[in-house]
Scaffold this active site. Structure first.
Site, PDB file in Angstrom:
ATOM      1  N   HIS A 135     -44.899 -46.431  62.244  1.00  0.00           N
ATOM      2  CA  HIS A 135     -45.488 -45.097  62.456  1.00  0.00           C
ATOM      3  C   HIS A 135     -44.882 -44.426  63.690  1.00  0.00           C
ATOM      4  O   HIS A 135     -45.587 -43.767  64.464  1.00  0.00           O
ATOM      5  CB  HIS A 135     -47.013 -45.162  62.555  1.00  0.00           C
ATOM      6  CG  HIS A 135     -47.656 -45.853  61.382  1.00  0.00           C
ATOM      7  ND1 HIS A 135     -47.657 -45.323  60.121  1.00  0.00           N
ATOM      8  CD2 HIS A 135     -48.275 -47.051  61.286  1.00  0.00           C
ATOM      9  CE1 HIS A 135     -48.254 -46.157  59.282  1.00  0.00           C
ATOM     10  NE2 HIS A 135     -48.641 -47.222  59.968  1.00  0.00           N
ATOM     11  N   ASP A 166     -38.084 -46.204  58.466  1.00  0.00           N
ATOM     12  CA  ASP A 166     -38.093 -45.111  59.448  1.00  0.00           C
ATOM     13  C   ASP A 166     -38.451 -45.648  60.818  1.00  0.00           C
ATOM     14  O   ASP A 166     -38.832 -46.816  60.981  1.00  0.00           O
ATOM     15  CB  ASP A 166     -38.985 -43.940  59.015  1.00  0.00           C
ATOM     16  CG  ASP A 166     -40.478 -44.167  59.248  1.00  0.00           C
ATOM     17  OD1 ASP A 166     -40.860 -45.123  59.952  1.00  0.00           O
ATOM     18  OD2 ASP A 166     -41.274 -43.368  58.728  1.00  0.00           O
ATOM     19  N   GLY A 167     -38.268 -44.772  61.816  1.00  0.00           N
ATOM     20  CA  GLY A 167     -38.590 -45.151  63.193  1.00  0.00           C
ATOM     21  C   GLY A 167     -37.335 -45.283  64.032  1.00  0.00           C
ATOM     22  O   GLY A 167     -36.582 -46.252  63.904  1.00  0.00           O
ATOM     23  N   GLY A 168     -37.083 -44.279  64.851  1.00  0.00           N
ATOM     24  CA  GLY A 168     -36.006 -44.359  65.831  1.00  0.00           C
ATOM     25  C   GLY A 168     -34.615 -44.082  65.294  1.00  0.00           C
ATOM     26  O   GLY A 168     -33.643 -44.256  66.033  1.00  0.00           O
ATOM     27  N   GLY A 189     -38.426 -38.583  61.348  1.00  0.00           N
ATOM     28  CA  GLY A 189     -39.608 -37.775  61.677  1.00  0.00           C
ATOM     29  C   GLY A 189     -39.307 -36.817  62.807  1.00  0.00           C
ATOM     30  O   GLY A 189     -39.014 -35.635  62.594  1.00  0.00           O
ATOM     31  N   ARG A 190     -39.312 -37.339  64.025  1.00  0.00           N
ATOM     32  CA  ARG A 190     -39.158 -36.463  65.193  1.00  0.00           C
ATOM     33  C   ARG A 190     -37.865 -35.664  65.269  1.00  0.00           C
ATOM     34  O   ARG A 190     -37.906 -34.507  65.691  1.00  0.00           O
ATOM     35  CB  ARG A 190     -39.409 -37.252  66.477  1.00  0.00           C
ATOM     36  CG  ARG A 190     -40.891 -37.375  66.757  1.00  0.00           C
ATOM     37  CD  ARG A 190     -41.196 -38.505  67.672  1.00  0.00           C
ATOM     38  NE  ARG A 190     -40.893 -39.779  67.045  1.00  0.00           N
ATOM     39  CZ  ARG A 190     -41.246 -40.960  67.554  1.00  0.00           C
ATOM     40  NH1 ARG A 190     -41.886 -41.007  68.694  1.00  0.00           N
ATOM     41  NH2 ARG A 190     -40.950 -42.084  66.918  1.00  0.00           N
TER      42      ARG A 190
HETATM   43  C1  LIG Z   1     -46.250 -35.348  64.775  1.00  0.00           C
HETATM   44  C2  LIG Z   1     -46.233 -36.616  63.952  1.00  0.00           C
HETATM   45  C3  LIG Z   1     -47.298 -36.890  63.101  1.00  0.00           C
HETATM   46  C4  LIG Z   1     -47.299 -38.065  62.354  1.00  0.00           C
HETATM   47  N1  LIG Z   1     -48.349 -38.328  61.522  1.00  0.00           N
HETATM   48  C5  LIG Z   1     -48.341 -39.456  60.771  1.00  0.00           C
HETATM   49  C6  LIG Z   1     -49.405 -39.754  59.888  1.00  0.00           C
HETATM   50  O1  LIG Z   1     -50.371 -39.023  59.776  1.00  0.00           O
HETATM   51  N2  LIG Z   1     -49.332 -40.896  59.162  1.00  0.00           N
HETATM   52  C7  LIG Z   1     -48.264 -41.751  59.263  1.00  0.00           C
HETATM   53  O2  LIG Z   1     -48.216 -42.778  58.588  1.00  0.00           O
HETATM   54  N3  LIG Z   1     -47.247 -41.489  60.091  1.00  0.00           N
HETATM   55  C8  LIG Z   1     -47.258 -40.371  60.837  1.00  0.00           C
HETATM   56  N4  LIG Z   1     -46.228 -40.109  61.696  1.00  0.00           N
HETATM   57  C9  LIG Z   1     -45.111 -41.065  61.767  1.00  0.00           C
HETATM   58  C10 LIG Z   1     -44.015 -40.595  60.821  1.00  0.00           C
HETATM   59  O3  LIG Z   1     -44.461 -40.530  59.490  1.00  0.00           O
HETATM   60  C11 LIG Z   1     -42.823 -41.521  60.879  1.00  0.00           C
HETATM   61  O4  LIG Z   1     -43.215 -42.851  60.554  1.00  0.00           O
HETATM   62  C12 LIG Z   1     -42.165 -41.545  62.230  1.00  0.00           C
HETATM   63  O5  LIG Z   1     -42.180 -40.259  62.825  1.00  0.00           O
HETATM   64  C13 LIG Z   1     -40.725 -41.993  62.064  1.00  0.00           C
HETATM   65  O6  LIG Z   1     -40.164 -42.239  63.308  1.00  0.00           O
HETATM   66  P1  LIG Z   1     -39.200 -41.185  64.051  1.00  0.00           P
HETATM   67  O7  LIG Z   1     -40.054 -40.033  64.465  1.00  0.00           O
HETATM   68  O8  LIG Z   1     -38.703 -41.985  65.210  1.00  0.00           O
HETATM   69  O9  LIG Z   1     -38.109 -40.773  63.081  1.00  0.00           O
HETATM   70  C14 LIG Z   1     -46.208 -38.958  62.453  1.00  0.00           C
HETATM   71  C15 LIG Z   1     -45.135 -38.651  63.305  1.00  0.00           C
HETATM   72  C16 LIG Z   1     -45.149 -37.509  64.058  1.00  0.00           C
HETATM   73  C17 LIG Z   1     -43.968 -37.224  64.986  1.00  0.00           C
END
Ligand SMILES: Cc1cc2nc3c(=O)[nH]c(=O)nc-3n(C[C@H](O)[C@H](O)[C@H](O)COP(=O)(O)O)c2cc1C
Length: 243
Positions: A135, A166-168, A189-190
């Site tokens: 997450h 995902d993640g990083g 995501g970010r």
């Molecule tokens: C603003 C924001 C809200 C998010 N909300 C959720 C969520 O409600 N449920 C969830 O499983 N992951 C959520 N995430 C995590 C993303 O789905 C994802 O796993 C993560 O952003 C991926 O990593 P990265 O940002 O490093 O690419 C959220 C991420 C961000 C940045």
């Protein structure tokens, strides 16, 4: 008249109303936000200190207009946390996957997988795929990085369902590494949120272009004409160096 216990179940009611109206391009985002990941694997929100400090407000989501409001009565701390406390259903379990399947034909992915036990269970209940994710590291400190557990999950599912990660992922090289370790796709995501904040739609396009260009360059420099040419031998992990 005997009184029936009234069980207002936010998750199930929400899924019942929202899922049948969804079509393919939006299902992933909606599943991220509403259904499996936080509800099943993380029945509570992590302690997100920045959100508490900034008194973060949960956004009103277009998909839920007229069904669910994220307005909460809370004067202090994170309103996201207050919203989650009011709406998350901690009773969700694996059996709910069957129920989800019964109300939608959309592919169901399980997100937040970090262990081989969960990966195997996902195969057992027959989902369309798994997303190895922590997450974005928001929920809990000291969760492993997703790239470090990717191979474990890939081995656990044994090719039966696609494994996404995902993640990083910030560079095309990160995407390449994940594919070499067995992921079918990488999600971000970010980076796209930063692109959006910096330059709107154009910023998002630019982020995706940059990732694509970097990925293609990495493939070329590693001698891979196509994605299928990316193999495990293109990367070396800490485990390899211990052998
Ligand atoms: C603003 C924001 C809200 C998010 N909300 C959720 C969520 O409600 N449920 C969830 O499983 N992951 C959520 N995430 C995590 C993303 O789905 C994802 O796993 C993560 O952003 C991926 O990593 P990265 O940002 O490093 O690419 C959220 C991420 C961000 C940045």
């Amino acid at each position: 008249m005997a009184s029936e216990p009234v069980n207002v179940n936010e998750f199930r009611e929400l899924a019942r109303q929202v899922l049948p109206k969804m079509f393919y391009p939006t299902y992933l985002r909606a599943l991220w936000r509403t259904l499996l990941p936080d509800a099943m694997l993380a029945p509570r929100l992590g302690r997100r200190e920045a959100d508490i400090k900034n008194r973060m407000v949960a956004p009103q989501l277009k998909n839920f207009e007229g069904i669910l409001s994220t307005d909460v009565n809370s004067d202090e701390g994170s309103k996201v946390e207050a919203f989650v406390k009011e709406t998350f259903d901690a009773s969700l379990c694996w059996e709910d996957i069957e129920w989800l399947k019964s109300i939608t034909n959309l592919p169901i992915l399980i997100k937040g997988v970090l262990t081989h036990e969960v990966a195997r269970k996902a195969v057992e209940v027959v989902v369309a795929g798994i997303v190895v994710s922590n997450h974005g590291g928001h929920q809990l400190d000291y969760t492993p990085t997703t790239i470090s557990v990717l191979e474990e999950e890939v081995d656990a599912v044994g090719g039966k369902v696609p494994v996404l990660l995902d993640g990083g992922a910030r560079r095309g090289t990160d995407v390449f590494k994940a594919l070499a370790l067995g992921a079918q796709a990488v999600l971000v995501g970010r980076p796209v949120i930063y692109g959006l904040a910096a330059n709107g739609e154009h910023g998002v396009r630019r982020v995706i272009e940059m990732l694509k260009d970097e990925f293609e360059l990495t493939m070329a420099l590693c001698g891979c004409p196509g994605v299928m040419d990316i193999t495990r031998s293109h990367v070396r992990t800490e485990c390899d160096s211990m052998l």
